[in-house]
Design a protein around this motif. Structure first.
Motif, PDB file in Angstrom:
ATOM      1  N   GLU A 285       1.244  -1.802  -9.404  1.00 27.01           N
ATOM      2  CA  GLU A 285       2.352  -2.553  -8.826  1.00 27.01           C
ATOM      3  C   GLU A 285       1.885  -3.788  -8.059  1.00 27.01           C
ATOM      4  OE1 GLU A 285       5.521  -2.206  -9.308  1.00 27.01           O
ATOM      5  OE2 GLU A 285       5.288  -0.439 -10.584  1.00 27.01           O
TER       6      GLU A 285
ATOM      7  N   ALA B 191       8.599   4.194   0.268  1.00 28.04           N
ATOM      8  CA  ALA B 191       7.873   2.978   0.621  1.00 28.04           C
ATOM      9  C   ALA B 191       6.984   3.310   1.815  1.00 28.04           C
ATOM     10  CB  ALA B 191       8.833   1.840   0.973  1.00 28.04           C
TER      11      ALA B 191
ATOM     12  N   VAL C  98       6.467  -0.516  -2.217  1.00 25.81           N
ATOM     13  CA  VAL C  98       7.844  -0.031  -2.303  1.00 25.81           C
ATOM     14  C   VAL C  98       8.078   0.432  -3.736  1.00 25.81           C
ATOM     15  CG1 VAL C  98      10.294  -0.598  -2.055  1.00 25.81           C
ATOM     16  CG2 VAL C  98       8.603  -1.652  -0.519  1.00 25.81           C
TER      17      VAL C  98
ATOM     18  N   PRO D 118       9.611   0.730  -7.114  1.00 26.03           N
ATOM     19  CA  PRO D 118      10.493  -0.248  -7.772  1.00 26.03           C
ATOM     20  C   PRO D 118      11.960   0.173  -7.793  1.00 26.03           C
ATOM     21  CG  PRO D 118       8.476   0.028  -9.036  1.00 26.03           C
ATOM     22  CD  PRO D 118       8.431   1.050  -7.944  1.00 26.03           C
TER      23      PRO D 118
ATOM     24  N   ARG E 116      13.709  -1.052  -4.424  1.00 34.33           N
ATOM     25  CA  ARG E 116      13.572  -2.421  -3.933  1.00 34.33           C
ATOM     26  C   ARG E 116      14.939  -3.063  -3.722  1.00 34.33           C
ATOM     27  NH1 ARG E 116       8.367  -3.937  -7.798  1.00 34.33           N
ATOM     28  NH2 ARG E 116       6.906  -2.656  -6.602  1.00 34.33           N
TER      29      ARG E 116
ATOM     30  N   HIS F 163       6.535 -12.289  -3.194  1.00 33.59           N
ATOM     31  CA  HIS F 163       7.444 -11.520  -2.338  1.00 33.59           C
ATOM     32  C   HIS F 163       6.749 -11.111  -1.045  1.00 33.59           C
ATOM     33  CE1 HIS F 163      10.712  -8.895  -1.158  1.00 33.59           C
ATOM     34  NE2 HIS F 163       9.854  -7.897  -1.040  1.00 33.59           N
TER      35      HIS F 163
END
Length: 340
Positions: free
Chosen positions: A205, A252, A274, A276, A279, A315
């Motif tokens: 990720e 998360a 986190v 997916p 999110r 992000h």
């Protein structure tokens, strides 16, 4: 000049390696954090779950001139090797780095590793200038740029009270379906299994550029072994997790490494992940703020947090920008692929 294996229990050699690392940072990156001596010495001695590390010293005229640490992931990623190579500033341009790098290539090949990585500090943006010699050296020896990790730092009081409260209120409002849990040290028993699942996600990720990585196989035994290692090297995990109220699972978490040494005035931000499927609820911001508050409360001596993010991880970079992190330089990771 001779290259010899390092006896990891040799305290004298550990001190020489630490002095070398500090000399390199003084010369190349004086703005960067320094190793915490207590932790640095302990890390050399300790075995690590899922990681096999060997250290080699380049000795010239009876003194340490350079060293390389070579790490293999075990249980997964049998193709990958990682290395940290340093040469004393006053011993450079004598072939020591080239000899250590050649040793790395041979050692990795003997152990069946085909993807070899090594990092070097480079300038990032308008930050402090870093020598370009490390990147040039790796490129001359068949390595190509695979990943750029930007080093950032933030003071623990970077946010004003009103600004922090606003970010907190916005995150709480977006995360109504989640409970925040914080702790230091070992993870709570009721969360450990879901935390293992999150930990196993991180290698796929989090951006790794051109470095190909398989997921880590993390179970409760592996997780508890990592916690035992942290205690052995005098690190104190400071963690926060978001627990989904409907399932009771951690979806998360974020992790800061504080140090037991009472003189350590910095901490290191580790992974923030986190799931997916969860999110879009500002969980990354919520957890980093919760953990920042916990860090300030439990470790008021810590004035600075250091972290690193892939340059393409927009992000997380955006979250860190809001939290007051500023870019310093970059760790440019180079890779060379050997024929199997």
């Amino acid at each position: 000049m001779q290259i010899t294996p390092v006896d990891r229990a040799d305290d004298r050699m550990a001190g020489e390696i630490l002095a070398l690392v500090n000399a390199v940072l003084d010369a190349d990156a004086p703005e960067n954090r320094r190793p915490v001596e207590q932790t640095f010495r302990a890390e050399l001695r300790q075995d690590r779950p899922g990681l096999d590390i060997a250290y080699f010293a380049a000795v010239e005229d009876g003194a340490l001139a350079g060293y390389i640490g070579i790490a293999f992931l075990t249980g997964d990623n049998p193709h990958l090797a990682m290395a940290e190579l340093m040469v004393r500033p006053d011993k450079r341009r004598r072939g020591i780095g080239a000899a250590l790098l050649a040793h790395y290539v041979d050692y990795a090949a003997e152990h069946g590793r085909t993807d070899l990585t090594a990092g070097t500090l480079t300038t990032w943006g308008d930050g402090p200038r870093r020598p370009g010699t490390g990147a040039e050296f790796l490129e001359r020896n068949g390595f190509s740029l695979a990943l750029v990790q930007v080093n950032r730092r933030s003071r623990t009081d970077a946010l004003g009270p009103e600004e922090e409260r606003l970010l907190w209120d916005q995150a709480v409002a977006a995360a109504a379906d989640y409970e925040v849990r914080t702790w230091t040290g070992p993870a709570p028993d009721d969360l450990i299994e879901s935390l293992c699942r999150l930990d196993a996600m991180t290698r796929v990720e989090v951006p790794t550029g051109d470095v190909e990585m398989e997921p880590e196989r993390v179970d409760v035994a592996r997780a508890r072994a990592k916690e035992a290692l942290a205690a052995a090297i005098h690190e104190i995990p400071v963690k926060a997790a978001a627990v989904h109220r409907a399932t009771g699972e951690a979806v998360a978490y974020t992790h800061v490494h504080a140090y037991a040494d009472p003189a350590a005035a910095h901490a290191a931000q580790g992974i923030t992940i986190v799931d997916p499927a969860h999110r879009g609820h500002r969980l990354g911001m919520l957890l980093k703020l919760a953990n920042l508050r916990q860090l300030r409360e439990r470790f008021p001596r810590v004035a600075e947090i250091w972290t690193e993010n892939a340059d393409v991880n927009g992000h997380m970079v955006a979250i860190n920008d809001q939290l007051g992190y500023e870019a310093v330089d970059a760790l440019s990771v180079y890779q060379r692929k050997l024929k199997p």
